[in-house]
Design a protein around this motif. Sequence first.
Motif, short mmCIF file in Angstrom:
data_model
loop_
_atom_site.label_atom_id
_atom_site.label_comp_id
_atom_site.label_asym_id
_atom_site.label_seq_id
_atom_site.Cartn_x
_atom_site.Cartn_y
_atom_site.Cartn_z
N SER A 160 -10.75 0.40 3.73
CA SER A 160 -9.42 0.39 4.33
C SER A 160 -8.71 -0.88 3.91
O SER A 160 -9.30 -1.97 3.92
CB SER A 160 -9.50 0.50 5.85
OG SER A 160 -10.12 -0.63 6.40
N VAL A 182 0.86 -1.19 0.00
CA VAL A 182 0.00 0.00 0.00
C VAL A 182 0.89 1.23 0.00
O VAL A 182 1.78 1.37 0.84
CB VAL A 182 -0.93 0.01 1.24
CG1 VAL A 182 -1.76 1.28 1.27
CG2 VAL A 182 -1.83 -1.20 1.24
N GLU A 225 -6.26 2.38 -7.48
CA GLU A 225 -6.62 3.39 -6.50
C GLU A 225 -7.64 2.83 -5.51
O GLU A 225 -8.59 2.16 -5.90
CB GLU A 225 -7.20 4.61 -7.20
CG GLU A 225 -7.40 5.79 -6.28
CD GLU A 225 -7.80 7.04 -7.02
OE1 GLU A 225 -8.53 7.84 -6.41
OE2 GLU A 225 -7.41 7.21 -8.18
N ILE A 226 -7.42 3.11 -4.23
CA ILE A 226 -8.29 2.60 -3.18
C ILE A 226 -9.43 3.60 -2.96
O ILE A 226 -9.18 4.78 -2.72
CB ILE A 226 -7.51 2.42 -1.86
CG1 ILE A 226 -6.35 1.44 -2.06
CG2 ILE A 226 -8.42 1.94 -0.74
CD1 ILE A 226 -5.39 1.38 -0.91
N LYS A 255 0.33 5.36 -0.16
CA LYS A 255 -0.62 6.47 -0.08
C LYS A 255 -2.04 5.94 -0.26
O LYS A 255 -2.53 5.20 0.55
CB LYS A 255 -0.28 7.56 -1.09
CG LYS A 255 1.05 8.21 -0.83
CD LYS A 255 1.34 9.29 -1.83
CE LYS A 255 2.75 9.83 -1.62
NZ LYS A 255 3.11 10.77 -2.64
N ASN A 256 -2.73 6.34 -1.34
CA ASN A 256 -4.09 5.86 -1.57
C ASN A 256 -4.16 4.87 -2.73
O ASN A 256 -5.16 4.78 -3.42
CB ASN A 256 -5.04 7.04 -1.81
CG ASN A 256 -4.67 7.81 -3.07
OD1 ASN A 256 -3.57 7.69 -3.58
ND2 ASN A 256 -5.60 8.60 -3.56
N GLU A 257 -3.08 4.12 -2.94
CA GLU A 257 -3.03 3.10 -4.00
C GLU A 257 -2.55 1.78 -3.42
O GLU A 257 -1.79 1.74 -2.45
CB GLU A 257 -2.04 3.50 -5.09
CG GLU A 257 -2.47 4.66 -5.94
CD GLU A 257 -1.46 4.92 -7.05
OE1 GLU A 257 -1.91 5.36 -8.11
OE2 GLU A 257 -0.26 4.69 -6.86
N LYS A 294 -12.32 5.73 -1.04
CA LYS A 294 -12.19 6.36 0.28
C LYS A 294 -12.91 5.60 1.39
O LYS A 294 -12.55 5.71 2.54
CB LYS A 294 -12.67 7.80 0.24
CG LYS A 294 -14.15 7.93 -0.07
CD LYS A 294 -14.59 9.36 -0.03
CE LYS A 294 -16.06 9.42 -0.38
NZ LYS A 294 -16.77 10.41 0.34
#
Length: 178
Positions: free
Chosen positions: A122, A98, A116-117, A100-102, A119
């Motif tokens: 988790s 993981v 991309e994860i 950041k947000n990827e 929002k």
Amino acid sequence: MSRIGKLPINIPNNVDVNYSESTIKVKGKFGELETKIPDAIEIIHEDNSLKVSLKTDGRDLRSLHGLYRTLINNMIIGVSEQFQLTLILKGVGYRAAVQKNEIVLSLGYSHPVKIEIPKDISVEVLQNTTINLKSCNKELLGLFASNIRAWRRPEPYKGKGILYKDEQIIRKVGKSGK
């Protein structure tokens, strides 16, 4: 009348349910969810439970009865407990991380796969090969897990790929000698 639709939905103490004629909002410890409800479906609040019923009868409406009862129940469970899915990477050199947000996956391609994860989800990576996904939205969680899995579906000859936690792959024999 639907067998599932007739069952009451129990509401835990830490969950707040608000509904109007066309929408229902559920708020709890892990988040807030909202969904639209057709006009033909009625929600009755009694004590610490909800009942879903039909205002009018019809074949199409009866099929929606059990569906919306299950959707509302999943919303209540999601905001109070959260849903969890575990993916396992099986294969030589398959890894996940993981950043950041990827989520970055090494799946045997010439390049790393970056996804991309969302929002509401988790992501936790254990031992480079186990991915834990958690969310209060069951639909979004399943969709995200299937998007990850689509990069390397389990194949039946060597059993490699991205598997759900307790998934069994039925193996094929392959080529036999002459």
